[in-house]
Structures are given as structure tokens and as C-alpha cells.
Scaffold this motif. Structure first.
Motif, PDB file in Angstrom:
ATOM      1  N   PHE A  56      -8.791 -12.047  -0.885  1.00 37.09           N
ATOM      2  CA  PHE A  56      -7.745 -12.017  -1.736  1.00 37.09           C
ATOM      3  C   PHE A  56      -7.880 -12.567  -3.016  1.00 37.09           C
ATOM      4  O   PHE A  56      -8.395 -13.817  -2.967  1.00 37.09           O
ATOM      5  CB  PHE A  56      -6.448 -12.837  -1.099  1.00 37.09           C
ATOM      6  N   ILE A  57      -7.833 -11.768  -3.825  1.00 37.68           N
ATOM      7  CA  ILE A  57      -8.181 -12.200  -5.423  1.00 37.68           C
ATOM      8  C   ILE A  57      -6.996 -12.558  -5.997  1.00 37.68           C
ATOM      9  O   ILE A  57      -7.361 -13.615  -6.928  1.00 37.68           O
ATOM     10  CB  ILE A  57      -9.167 -10.934  -5.966  1.00 37.68           C
ATOM     11  N   ALA A  58      -6.034 -11.836  -6.266  1.00 37.91           N
ATOM     12  CA  ALA A  58      -4.952 -12.374  -7.492  1.00 37.91           C
ATOM     13  C   ALA A  58      -3.668 -12.330  -6.551  1.00 37.91           C
ATOM     14  O   ALA A  58      -3.397 -11.419  -5.673  1.00 37.91           O
ATOM     15  CB  ALA A  58      -4.848 -11.430  -8.433  1.00 37.91           C
ATOM     16  N   PRO A  59      -2.595 -12.992  -6.742  1.00 34.99           N
ATOM     17  CA  PRO A  59      -1.250 -12.836  -6.165  1.00 34.99           C
ATOM     18  C   PRO A  59      -0.404 -11.688  -6.514  1.00 34.99           C
ATOM     19  O   PRO A  59      -0.805 -11.103  -7.898  1.00 34.99           O
ATOM     20  CB  PRO A  59      -0.451 -14.071  -6.369  1.00 34.99           C
ATOM     21  N   ALA A  60       0.503 -11.466  -6.062  1.00 33.24           N
ATOM     22  CA  ALA A  60       1.668 -10.310  -6.340  1.00 33.24           C
ATOM     23  C   ALA A  60       2.881 -11.020  -6.387  1.00 33.24           C
ATOM     24  O   ALA A  60       2.980 -11.874  -5.380  1.00 33.24           O
ATOM     25  CB  ALA A  60       1.538  -9.105  -5.767  1.00 33.24           C
ATOM     26  N   PHE A  61       3.681 -10.703  -7.151  1.00 39.75           N
ATOM     27  CA  PHE A  61       4.886 -11.455  -7.455  1.00 39.75           C
ATOM     28  C   PHE A  61       6.208 -10.403  -7.138  1.00 39.75           C
ATOM     29  O   PHE A  61       5.907  -9.023  -7.368  1.00 39.75           O
ATOM     30  CB  PHE A  61       5.256 -11.996  -8.719  1.00 39.75           C
ATOM     31  N   GLN A  62       7.308 -10.854  -6.766  1.00 33.97           N
ATOM     32  CA  GLN A  62       8.443  -9.937  -6.705  1.00 33.97           C
ATOM     33  C   GLN A  62       8.768  -9.360  -8.065  1.00 33.97           C
ATOM     34  O   GLN A  62       8.805  -9.524  -9.230  1.00 33.97           O
ATOM     35  CB  GLN A  62       9.914 -11.080  -6.698  1.00 33.97           C
ATOM     36  N   GLY A  63       9.041  -7.899  -7.773  1.00 32.82           N
ATOM     37  CA  GLY A  63       9.109  -6.925  -8.771  1.00 32.82           C
ATOM     38  C   GLY A  63       7.854  -6.227  -9.130  1.00 32.82           C
ATOM     39  O   GLY A  63       7.821  -5.158  -9.861  1.00 32.82           O
ATOM     40  N   THR A  91      -0.878  -4.222 -14.345  1.00 31.63           N
ATOM     41  CA  THR A  91      -1.873  -5.145 -15.062  1.00 31.63           C
ATOM     42  C   THR A  91      -3.152  -4.523 -14.648  1.00 31.63           C
ATOM     43  O   THR A  91      -4.131  -4.951 -15.232  1.00 31.63           O
ATOM     44  CB  THR A  91      -1.899  -6.514 -14.592  1.00 31.63           C
ATOM     45  N   GLN A  92      -3.383  -3.744 -13.667  1.00 32.87           N
ATOM     46  CA  GLN A  92      -4.523  -3.098 -12.877  1.00 32.87           C
ATOM     47  C   GLN A  92      -5.478  -4.313 -12.467  1.00 32.87           C
ATOM     48  O   GLN A  92      -6.525  -4.068 -12.094  1.00 32.87           O
ATOM     49  CB  GLN A  92      -5.378  -2.307 -14.173  1.00 32.87           C
ATOM     50  N   LYS A  93      -4.898  -5.486 -12.207  1.00 37.08           N
ATOM     51  CA  LYS A  93      -5.496  -6.523 -11.704  1.00 37.08           C
ATOM     52  C   LYS A  93      -5.793  -6.149 -10.211  1.00 37.08           C
ATOM     53  O   LYS A  93      -4.926  -5.795  -9.407  1.00 37.08           O
ATOM     54  CB  LYS A  93      -4.825  -7.832 -11.888  1.00 37.08           C
ATOM     55  N   VAL A  94      -6.922  -6.351  -9.647  1.00 36.33           N
ATOM     56  CA  VAL A  94      -7.226  -6.188  -8.196  1.00 36.33           C
ATOM     57  C   VAL A  94      -6.385  -7.277  -7.320  1.00 36.33           C
ATOM     58  O   VAL A  94      -6.785  -8.582  -7.713  1.00 36.33           O
ATOM     59  CB  VAL A  94      -8.704  -6.326  -8.113  1.00 36.33           C
ATOM     60  N   ILE A  95      -5.925  -7.183  -6.390  1.00 36.07           N
ATOM     61  CA  ILE A  95      -5.197  -8.220  -5.600  1.00 36.07           C
ATOM     62  C   ILE A  95      -5.775  -8.269  -4.301  1.00 36.07           C
ATOM     63  O   ILE A  95      -6.014  -9.379  -3.996  1.00 36.07           O
ATOM     64  CB  ILE A  95      -3.765  -7.465  -5.217  1.00 36.07           C
ATOM     65  N   VAL A  96      -6.349  -7.438  -3.832  1.00 36.44           N
ATOM     66  CA  VAL A  96      -7.151  -7.734  -2.251  1.00 36.44           C
ATOM     67  C   VAL A  96      -8.325  -6.527  -2.479  1.00 36.44           C
ATOM     68  O   VAL A  96      -8.110  -5.405  -2.974  1.00 36.44           O
ATOM     69  CB  VAL A  96      -6.355  -7.716  -1.227  1.00 36.44           C
ATOM     70  N   ASN A  97      -9.474  -6.645  -1.734  1.00 36.91           N
ATOM     71  CA  ASN A  97     -10.613  -5.901  -1.689  1.00 36.91           C
ATOM     72  C   ASN A  97     -10.883  -6.138   0.010  1.00 36.91           C
ATOM     73  O   ASN A  97     -10.915  -7.021   0.318  1.00 36.91           O
ATOM     74  CB  ASN A  97     -11.926  -6.024  -2.490  1.00 36.91           C
ATOM     75  N   ILE A  98     -10.883  -4.970   0.388  1.00 34.77           N
ATOM     76  CA  ILE A  98     -11.539  -4.738   2.056  1.00 34.77           C
ATOM     77  C   ILE A  98     -12.858  -4.068   1.918  1.00 34.77           C
ATOM     78  O   ILE A  98     -12.562  -2.652   1.573  1.00 34.77           O
ATOM     79  CB  ILE A  98     -10.246  -4.277   3.033  1.00 34.77           C
ATOM     80  N   ASP A  99     -13.770  -4.610   2.418  1.00 31.08           N
ATOM     81  CA  ASP A  99     -15.063  -3.673   2.214  1.00 31.08           C
ATOM     82  C   ASP A  99     -15.138  -2.658   3.326  1.00 31.08           C
ATOM     83  O   ASP A  99     -15.387  -1.494   3.050  1.00 31.08           O
ATOM     84  CB  ASP A  99     -16.343  -4.577   2.472  1.00 31.08           C
TER      85      ASP A  99
END
Length: 123
Positions: A56-63, A91-99
Motif C-alpha cells: 500500500f503506497i498511497a491512500p484513496a479518498f471518497q470521490g 493524479t496517476q498516483k500508485v495506490i497499491v502494487n501486488i507483484d
């Protein structure tokens, strides 16, 4: 990596901190990755065997709108391994990576069976 699914983060998807609940996100990911694996294998019965470390890299918010991307990583005789990335559409920010997520094709009794990709590749 193909980003095939988008989800809108709604109030019922939030944790006590007000960000996207990890369990909800993982349910979305598991469903999308299983569909992807089944389509690639041309098999309508795939089950999740294992999931590697989840980062988990970044959060995501409502909306927020999140996109789930899946790519084929490896093919076995009865299994298909994929990698997954979830990102914020805006934003194109990565929220999660699963290898690695490993899926196994099974018959109506739950026993592993060969899939079309393994036959195509002579495995």
C-alpha cells in the motif's frame, strides 16, 4: 499493463480514517485479476491460490476514481500468474502494487486442470 476497471470510492468503501478500506480494495483487485486470468486462460473456473506481498503506497479518498491494472506475468500448466497495480485515475498516483497473484484453473470438483494457454505453449 492494461487498466480495465475503474471504481468510484464511495462512503461505504471507507475505513475509520476516512480512506479506502484495504479489504474493499483487495476484493476489487481479486475480482478483476480473476476475470483477467480466466479470460487469458479461456477458462471459466479460476480460483485464487496466492497473493504476494501487498504494498500500500498511497491512500484513496471518497470521490476518488481508482483504476485497476493487470498484466500477465507467468503461465504454468494449470496456473496463471499476474501482477497488479492500482492507481488514482486523476493524479496517476500508485495506490497499491501486488507483484504476484497466482490463479489456478479448476474443474467442477475443484481439481486443477490444464488451461488453453499451457497447451498453446506446449507446457
Amino acid at each position: 499493463m492494461r487498466f480495465l476497471t475503474r471504481k468510484l470510492v464511495q462512503p461505504q468503501d471507507l475505513n475509520v480514517r476516512g480512506t479506502l478500506f484495504g479489504g474493499r480494495l483487495l476484493a476489487w483487485v481479486d475480482e478483476e485479476a480473476a476475470i483477467f486470468a480466466g479470460v487469458e486462460a479461456r477458462h471459466n473456473r479460476v480460483v485464487t491460490k496466492s497473493i504476494s506481498a501487498i504494498d500500500f503506497i498511497a491512500p484513496a479518498f471518497q470521490g476518488d476514481i481508482v483504476e485497476i491494472g493487470v498484466a500477465l506475468k507467468r503461465v504454468g500448466k494449470t496456473s496463471i500468474t499476474v501482477e497488479v497495480q492500482v492507481r488514482n485515475l486523476v493524479t496517476q498516483k500508485v495506490i497499491v502494487n501486488i507483484d504476484e497473484m497466482v490463479f489456478v484453473c479448476v474443474d467442477e470438483n475443484g481439481k486443477p486442470v490444464r488451461h488453453v494457454l499451457s497447451q498453446d505453449r506446449g507446457q
